[in-house]
Design an enzyme around this catalytic site. Structure first.
Site, PDB file in Angstrom:
ATOM      1  N   CYS A 196       0.644  -1.290  -0.166  1.00  0.00           N
ATOM      2  CA  CYS A 196       0.222   0.237  -0.056  1.00  0.00           C
ATOM      3  C   CYS A 196       1.309   1.127   0.170  1.00  0.00           C
ATOM      4  O   CYS A 196       0.799   2.412  -0.525  1.00  0.00           O
ATOM      5  CB  CYS A 196      -0.922   0.001   1.187  1.00  0.00           C
ATOM      6  SG  CYS A 196      -0.692  -0.253   2.520  1.00  0.00           S
ATOM      7  N   SER A 248      -4.136   2.046   9.621  1.00  0.00           N
ATOM      8  CA  SER A 248      -4.877   1.024   9.309  1.00  0.00           C
ATOM      9  C   SER A 248      -4.266  -0.232   8.570  1.00  0.00           C
ATOM     10  O   SER A 248      -4.051  -1.102   8.241  1.00  0.00           O
ATOM     11  CB  SER A 248      -6.192   1.634   8.696  1.00  0.00           C
ATOM     12  OG  SER A 248      -6.143   2.337   7.905  1.00  0.00           O
ATOM     13  N   GLU A 290       8.858  -1.992   5.641  1.00  0.00           N
ATOM     14  CA  GLU A 290       8.219  -0.954   4.244  1.00  0.00           C
ATOM     15  C   GLU A 290       8.961  -0.341   3.545  1.00  0.00           C
ATOM     16  O   GLU A 290       8.372   0.270   2.752  1.00  0.00           O
ATOM     17  CB  GLU A 290       7.364  -0.117   5.215  1.00  0.00           C
ATOM     18  CG  GLU A 290       5.819   0.666   4.779  1.00  0.00           C
ATOM     19  CD  GLU A 290       4.926  -0.751   4.683  1.00  0.00           C
ATOM     20  OE1 GLU A 290       5.262  -1.513   5.156  1.00  0.00           O
ATOM     21  OE2 GLU A 290       3.918   0.071   3.818  1.00  0.00           O
ATOM     22  N   HIS A 334      -2.824   7.049   3.477  1.00  0.00           N
ATOM     23  CA  HIS A 334      -1.159   7.217   3.000  1.00  0.00           C
ATOM     24  C   HIS A 334      -1.019   8.405   2.057  1.00  0.00           C
ATOM     25  O   HIS A 334      -0.740   8.105   0.985  1.00  0.00           O
ATOM     26  CB  HIS A 334      -0.586   6.114   2.763  1.00  0.00           C
ATOM     27  CG  HIS A 334      -0.527   4.282   3.732  1.00  0.00           C
ATOM     28  ND1 HIS A 334      -0.847   4.866   4.873  1.00  0.00           N
ATOM     29  CD2 HIS A 334      -0.078   3.453   3.133  1.00  0.00           C
ATOM     30  CE1 HIS A 334      -0.720   3.264   4.743  1.00  0.00           C
ATOM     31  NE2 HIS A 334      -0.488   2.237   4.119  1.00  0.00           N
ATOM     32  N   ASN A 352      -5.386   3.377   1.795  1.00  0.00           N
ATOM     33  CA  ASN A 352      -4.611   2.240   1.536  1.00  0.00           C
ATOM     34  C   ASN A 352      -4.972   0.933   1.823  1.00  0.00           C
ATOM     35  O   ASN A 352      -5.058  -0.105   1.470  1.00  0.00           O
ATOM     36  CB  ASN A 352      -3.527   2.849   3.021  1.00  0.00           C
ATOM     37  CG  ASN A 352      -3.933   2.982   4.062  1.00  0.00           C
ATOM     38  OD1 ASN A 352      -5.444   3.590   4.467  1.00  0.00           O
ATOM     39  ND2 ASN A 352      -4.024   2.116   4.916  1.00  0.00           N
TER      40      ASN A 352
HETATM   41  P1  NAP Z   1      -6.098  -9.433  10.403  1.00  0.00           P
HETATM   42  O1  NAP Z   1      -6.806  -8.156  10.985  1.00  0.00           O
HETATM   43  O2  NAP Z   1      -4.687  -9.447  11.317  1.00  0.00           O
HETATM   44  O3  NAP Z   1      -6.039 -10.257  10.088  1.00  0.00           O
HETATM   45  C1  NAP Z   1      -5.773 -11.577   9.543  1.00  0.00           C
HETATM   46  C2  NAP Z   1      -6.860 -12.730   8.614  1.00  0.00           C
HETATM   47  O4  NAP Z   1      -5.716 -14.129   8.707  1.00  0.00           O
HETATM   48  C3  NAP Z   1      -8.154 -13.663   9.743  1.00  0.00           C
HETATM   49  O5  NAP Z   1      -8.968 -13.208   8.592  1.00  0.00           O
HETATM   50  C4  NAP Z   1      -7.523 -14.437  10.040  1.00  0.00           C
HETATM   51  O6  NAP Z   1      -8.366 -15.295  10.504  1.00  0.00           O
HETATM   52  C5  NAP Z   1      -6.639 -15.248   9.244  1.00  0.00           C
HETATM   53  N1  NAP Z   1      -5.648 -16.414   9.575  1.00  0.00           N
HETATM   54  C6  NAP Z   1      -4.675 -16.401  10.614  1.00  0.00           C
HETATM   55  N2  NAP Z   1      -4.100 -17.106  10.691  1.00  0.00           N
HETATM   56  C7  NAP Z   1      -4.837 -18.186   9.224  1.00  0.00           C
HETATM   57  C8  NAP Z   1      -4.637 -19.591   9.590  1.00  0.00           C
HETATM   58  N3  NAP Z   1      -3.529 -20.387   9.947  1.00  0.00           N
HETATM   59  N4  NAP Z   1      -5.389 -19.620   8.179  1.00  0.00           N
HETATM   60  C9  NAP Z   1      -6.571 -19.669   7.189  1.00  0.00           C
HETATM   61  N5  NAP Z   1      -6.747 -17.880   7.799  1.00  0.00           N
HETATM   62  C10 NAP Z   1      -6.134 -17.660   9.093  1.00  0.00           C
HETATM   63  O7  NAP Z   1      -4.903  -8.308   9.259  1.00  0.00           O
HETATM   64  P2  NAP Z   1      -4.563  -7.496   7.674  1.00  0.00           P
HETATM   65  O8  NAP Z   1      -4.236  -6.311   8.235  1.00  0.00           O
HETATM   66  O9  NAP Z   1      -6.291  -8.645   7.410  1.00  0.00           O
HETATM   67  O10 NAP Z   1      -3.926  -8.197   6.645  1.00  0.00           O
HETATM   68  C11 NAP Z   1      -4.382  -9.533   6.620  1.00  0.00           C
HETATM   69  C12 NAP Z   1      -3.199  -9.156   4.879  1.00  0.00           C
HETATM   70  O11 NAP Z   1      -2.982  -8.724   4.485  1.00  0.00           O
HETATM   71  C13 NAP Z   1      -1.729  -9.193   5.558  1.00  0.00           C
HETATM   72  O12 NAP Z   1      -1.093 -10.305   4.198  1.00  0.00           O
HETATM   73  C14 NAP Z   1      -0.712  -8.000   5.266  1.00  0.00           C
HETATM   74  O13 NAP Z   1       0.327  -7.602   4.931  1.00  0.00           O
HETATM   75  C15 NAP Z   1      -1.884  -7.487   3.854  1.00  0.00           C
HETATM   76  N6  NAP Z   1      -1.947  -6.365   3.759  1.00  0.00           N
HETATM   77  C16 NAP Z   1      -2.799  -5.496   4.762  1.00  0.00           C
HETATM   78  C17 NAP Z   1      -2.806  -4.420   4.691  1.00  0.00           C
HETATM   79  C18 NAP Z   1      -3.739  -3.384   5.194  1.00  0.00           C
HETATM   80  O14 NAP Z   1      -4.149  -2.153   5.337  1.00  0.00           O
HETATM   81  N7  NAP Z   1      -3.877  -4.100   6.358  1.00  0.00           N
HETATM   82  C19 NAP Z   1      -2.707  -3.239   3.368  1.00  0.00           C
HETATM   83  C20 NAP Z   1      -2.151  -4.465   2.152  1.00  0.00           C
HETATM   84  C21 NAP Z   1      -2.008  -5.434   2.453  1.00  0.00           C
HETATM   85  P3  NAP Z   1      -9.174 -15.699  12.502  1.00  0.00           P
HETATM   86  O15 NAP Z   1      -9.847 -14.184  12.354  1.00  0.00           O
HETATM   87  O16 NAP Z   1      -9.636 -16.586  12.259  1.00  0.00           O
HETATM   88  O17 NAP Z   1      -8.118 -15.590  12.692  1.00  0.00           O
END
Ligand code: NAP
Length: 361
Positions: free
Chosen positions: A158, A187, A210, A251, A336
């Site tokens: 992002c 976020s 990052e 961002h 983002n």
């Molecule tokens: P998050 O809020 O911590 O959510 C994580 C998700 O992964 C939850 O649905 C969780 O399920 C699931 N998960 C964890 N362990 C798992 C497993 N063993 N098998 C299947 N599912 C599993 O994280 P997020 O911020 O959404 O980020 C998710 C991904 O997107 C990351 O790789 C991050 O780097 C990327 N990302 C995030 C952003 C952002 O702005 N936040 C931007 C770009 C990319 P449970 O609820 O069941 O634990």
């Protein structure tokens, strides 16, 4: 039009929640599967998310009672039930890589928001307006994975989704190098002010990993398809400094660019105004009509006022002026978790459907 059946892997997380909101009324995509870890499996989506719903808009009612599946244990059922999946999971990188490859090998295309496969040479990292042509590498990836239907496509980090789009239209002027200092919303760490109160009235000058992503991922986005892989190209050497600031979403980046030819500020603004890519030409549902918006006001873009421009899918630019050490400097902003995460993933999926890479079963 018959809709594509889609799944969201990581549906309970922050990016997954964004996908749920964006897809609830999507004209092409119908969410048939929500999946997450074994912790959530078997619960309704509402129960599984519980108090973790982080978005200002409420959970779409149509998803509340959907039963969450186990992304690993139910993989074959999920892959057979949908035309493709969006994937945004918080797991160790090696496990994400294995999970995404397993879905792809089962013939299920994966639109990934994770970083695990961003530098896998035959996986395209697509910003649809900039490098839609990188999708051509998919056929080589499919050969490796032994499938003619499944594949992985990723969206980039992002942090760079404001300054890479702003630099891209300037490439014909000869961009020698660039410096970007980013001011990133909380976020981006999957947090809000309730879950990260230490960020109130605070700035943290470090976001793990990052700066490396911000400097290296553009080399793949501007890479070339050769010998069945995307070869990174150091088209624009970028140095970046990434700082966490106390804003919820959006961002911002302060950018300095050294040009071989300076055609003047009006010409640069014209290049931005006229820049359009495949999403605009194809009229994709999530494409902003105008990708880069230039603000003449000295105090714009502002995060709070401008991050939702074109439903959070546009890039806002302002404060263009000459610089004494580089050639020009400006400020830019992108949302983002919309353009930078779920929205970018949805737009990439629309592109790959429109181009015939994703097929309806
Ligand atoms: P998050 O809020 O911590 O959510 C994580 C998700 O992964 C939850 O649905 C969780 O399920 C699931 N998960 C964890 N362990 C798992 C497993 N063993 N098998 C299947 N599912 C599993 O994280 P997020 O911020 O959404 O980020 C998710 C991904 O997107 C990351 O790789 C991050 O780097 C990327 N990302 C995030 C952003 C952002 O702005 N936040 C931007 C770009 C990319 P449970 O609820 O069941 O634990």
């Amino acid at each position: 039009m018959e809709k594509y059946s889609v799944g969201i892997i990581g549906a309970t997380g922050m990016v997954g929640q964004r996908f749920a909101l964006l897809l609830a009324e999507h004209p092409w995509f119908d969410v048939k599967v929500m999946a997450a870890s074994a912790r959530s499996a078997g619960k309704t989506y509402k129960e599984a998310v519980g108090k973790r719903w982080l978005l200002a808009d409420p959970m779409p009612a149509k998803f509340e009672n959907m039963i969450v599946m186990d992304a690993t244990a139910d993989m074959k059922t999920i892959a057979g039930a949908v035309d493709f999946v969006f994937c945004a999971v918080d797991m160790p990188k090696a496990e994400i890589k294995a999970l995404e490859e397993a879905y792809a090998s089962l013939g299920c295309p994966v639109m990934s928001n994770n970083s695990a496969n961003r530098f896998t040479p035959d996986v395209p990292m697509i910003i649809p307006e900039i490098n839609a042509d990188h999708a051509e590498v998919i056929k080589y990836q499919q050969k490796r994975l032994g499938t003619d239907k499944g594949f992985i496509a990723v969206k980039s980090n992002c942090s760079l989704q404001s300054y890479v789009p702003a630099i891209h239209p300037l490439l014909p002027l000869g961009v020698e190098r660039a410096l970007a200092c980013t001011y990133q919303a909380i976020s981006g760490a999957g947090k809000n002010f309730n879950t990260w109160p230490e960020m109130i009235d605070n700035v943290i000058p470090y976001i793990g990993g990052e700066e490396e992503k911000s400097e290296q991922e553009p080399t793949k986005i501007w890479g070339v398809l050769e010998d069945g892989v995307i070869k990174p190209r150091n088209t624009v050497p970028i140095t970046a400094q990434c700082i966490r600031v106390p804003v919820s979403d959006g961002h911002m980046a302060a950018v300095f660019v050294k040009l071989e030819n300076n055609p003047g500020m009006d010409e640069i603004k014209r290049l931005w105004a006229e820049f359009a890519g495949e999403p605009q030409k194809l009229g994709l549902p999530s494409a902003p009509a105008q990708y880069i918006h230039y603000f003449e006001e000295d105090n714009r873009p502002q995060t709070n006022m401008d991050r939702m421009l074109e439903k959070g899918m546009a890039v806002s630019v302002g404060r263009l002026r000459e610089d004494s050490q580089y050639t020009i400097k400006f400020v830019c902003l992108s949302h983002n978790t919309l353009r930078g995460a779920a929205g970018g993933g949805v737009l990439m999926a629309e592109l790959l459907c429109a181009k015939g890479y994703i097929k309806r079963s």
